[in-house]
Design an enzyme around this catalytic site. Structure first.
Site, PDB file in Angstrom:
ATOM      1  N   PRO A  90      40.428  47.614  38.520  1.00  0.00           N
ATOM      2  CA  PRO A  90      41.258  48.595  39.240  1.00  0.00           C
ATOM      3  C   PRO A  90      42.699  48.568  38.722  1.00  0.00           C
ATOM      4  O   PRO A  90      43.294  47.499  38.600  1.00  0.00           O
ATOM      5  CB  PRO A  90      41.211  48.112  40.690  1.00  0.00           C
ATOM      6  N   GLU A  91      43.201  49.742  38.394  1.00  0.00           N
ATOM      7  CA  GLU A  91      44.594  49.836  37.984  1.00  0.00           C
ATOM      8  C   GLU A  91      45.382  50.505  39.103  1.00  0.00           C
ATOM      9  O   GLU A  91      44.815  50.914  40.122  1.00  0.00           O
ATOM     10  CB  GLU A  91      44.710  50.634  36.681  1.00  0.00           C
ATOM     11  N   ARG A 140      44.754  42.632  23.751  1.00  0.00           N
ATOM     12  CA  ARG A 140      44.000  43.738  24.360  1.00  0.00           C
ATOM     13  C   ARG A 140      43.708  44.816  23.344  1.00  0.00           C
ATOM     14  O   ARG A 140      44.516  45.084  22.457  1.00  0.00           O
ATOM     15  CB  ARG A 140      44.823  44.353  25.507  1.00  0.00           C
ATOM     16  N   ARG A 188      32.603  39.883  41.005  1.00  0.00           N
ATOM     17  CA  ARG A 188      32.962  38.667  40.278  1.00  0.00           C
ATOM     18  C   ARG A 188      33.783  37.664  41.098  1.00  0.00           C
ATOM     19  O   ARG A 188      34.161  36.623  40.595  1.00  0.00           O
ATOM     20  CB  ARG A 188      33.683  39.059  38.984  1.00  0.00           C
ATOM     21  N   HIS A 221      27.157  42.276  47.140  1.00  0.00           N
ATOM     22  CA  HIS A 221      28.456  41.754  46.728  1.00  0.00           C
ATOM     23  C   HIS A 221      29.511  41.888  47.826  1.00  0.00           C
ATOM     24  O   HIS A 221      30.695  41.695  47.586  1.00  0.00           O
ATOM     25  CB  HIS A 221      28.944  42.459  45.459  1.00  0.00           C
ATOM     26  N   ARG A 261      65.959  43.152  26.436  1.00  0.00           N
ATOM     27  CA  ARG A 261      64.589  42.707  26.135  1.00  0.00           C
ATOM     28  C   ARG A 261      64.251  42.981  24.677  1.00  0.00           C
ATOM     29  O   ARG A 261      64.774  43.897  24.063  1.00  0.00           O
ATOM     30  CB  ARG A 261      63.593  43.424  27.032  1.00  0.00           C
ATOM     31  N   LYS A 292      49.673  45.979  42.632  1.00  0.00           N
ATOM     32  CA  LYS A 292      48.249  46.122  42.899  1.00  0.00           C
ATOM     33  C   LYS A 292      47.810  45.383  44.164  1.00  0.00           C
ATOM     34  O   LYS A 292      46.632  45.214  44.412  1.00  0.00           O
ATOM     35  CB  LYS A 292      47.453  45.667  41.676  1.00  0.00           C
TER      36      LYS A 292
END
Ligand SMILES: [Zn+2]
Length: 286
Positions: A2-3, A260, A119, A93, A162, A59
């Site tokens: 989930p984003e 990624r 999970r 689940h 940065r 999130k």
């Protein structure tokens, strides 16, 4: 995984379905899901609590209850929440079930909020609402890109001083909270910036483009998820159907960045000079 747009969509659904409802009883099917307090305390403290609000920070899902309590949920990899009638079969689940007396604005009979998680990395904490400001993961969390506070000026300040590649920076939850792998690629595509482009080399117009892309991509994805149940994105869709850039038609490239898989168009998102020697050669248009 989930984003942010998924979590925001879920927040809107839960807000609609749960606010005003009162918790009747709680069942913990997988003990590890509740991190704090103890199972017995958790069940006892939730009893008869009314849901006052449902919010989100990055999130994290924040379900505010009366009595000054806050239910804090993180979905992690495979977590999800659904509101169903108590008669719906319990999924294998399903980890946690909150039974409600009656729905919120939607009214109706009893309903259940169920937390499912294949999970088991997701977790739930129940804490005094006042303690939330000291809750370490939230304290460390960066600015929320869907919040009012995420102005161009705030973004400029965040980037000041940065260094390093753009994509890993977008994924850092302590800088801008909630951007995951999928939307980081889409954002960089919309901003026409190479994922390996160095932050310190961005010109003011490029910072503006990046800021706008972050807001637009996440807003559009949230709107589409709420309405049609699926996200939208130019690059996102192209990845699914054959891997060509929707704008220039060239094959998309995949590389690994910050560990990624990273998709981009080598033509619309020109590689920076400092990457050209190690990776793909800089291509020219025509
Ligand atoms: Zn292209």
């Amino acid at each position: 995984m989930p984003e942010l747009p998924d979590v925001e969509t879920l927040v809107r659904t839960l807000r609609r379905r749960l606010v005003g409802g009162r918790i009747h009883s709680t069942r913990i099917l997988t003990p590890g899901t509740v991190r704090s307090p103890s199972a017995a305390q958790f069940i006892r403290q939730l009893r008869r609590r009314r849901v006052n609000a449902v919010d989100r920070r990055g999130k994290y899902l924040l379900i505010q209850l009366d009595g000054g309590l806050l239910l804090l949920v993180h979905l992690r990899m495979t977590g999800d929440m659904e509101v169903v009638t108590p008669r719906a079969p319990v999924h294998r689940h399903t980890r946690l079930i909150l039974r409600f007396d009656r729905g919120g604005a939607s009214g109706g009979g009893g309903q259940e909020l169920r937390f499912t998680d294949q999970r088991r990395f997701g977790h739930v904490d129940l804490l005094p609402a006042a303690a939330v400001e000291q809750f370490t993961p939230l304290v460390r969390m960066g600015i929320d890109p869907l919040s009012r506070g995420f102005s161009l000026e705030a973004f400029r300040l965040l980037l000041q001083g940065r260094r390093g590649a753009l994509k890993p920076l977008l994924l850092r939850q302590d800088v801008v909270a909630g951007i995951g792998n999928l939307y980081a690629d889409e954002i960089l595509y919309q901003a026409r910036l190479h994922p390996g482009r160095r932050v310190e080399s961005l010109r003011p117009a490029e910072v503006r483009r990046l800021h706008e892309a972050i807001r637009e991509v996440l807003r559009r994805a949230t709107a589409s998820l709420s309405r049609y149940g699926r996200p939208v994105g130019e690059l996102l869709d192209a990845r699914d159907v054959g891997g060509r850039c929707p704008r220039c038609g060239r094959p998309l490239q995949v590389s690994r960045l910050g560990g990624r898989a990273t998709y981009f168009c080598p033509s619309c998102q020109r590689p920076p000079r400092d990457l050209a020697e190690g990776g793909a050669p800089t291509r020219r248009e025509g």
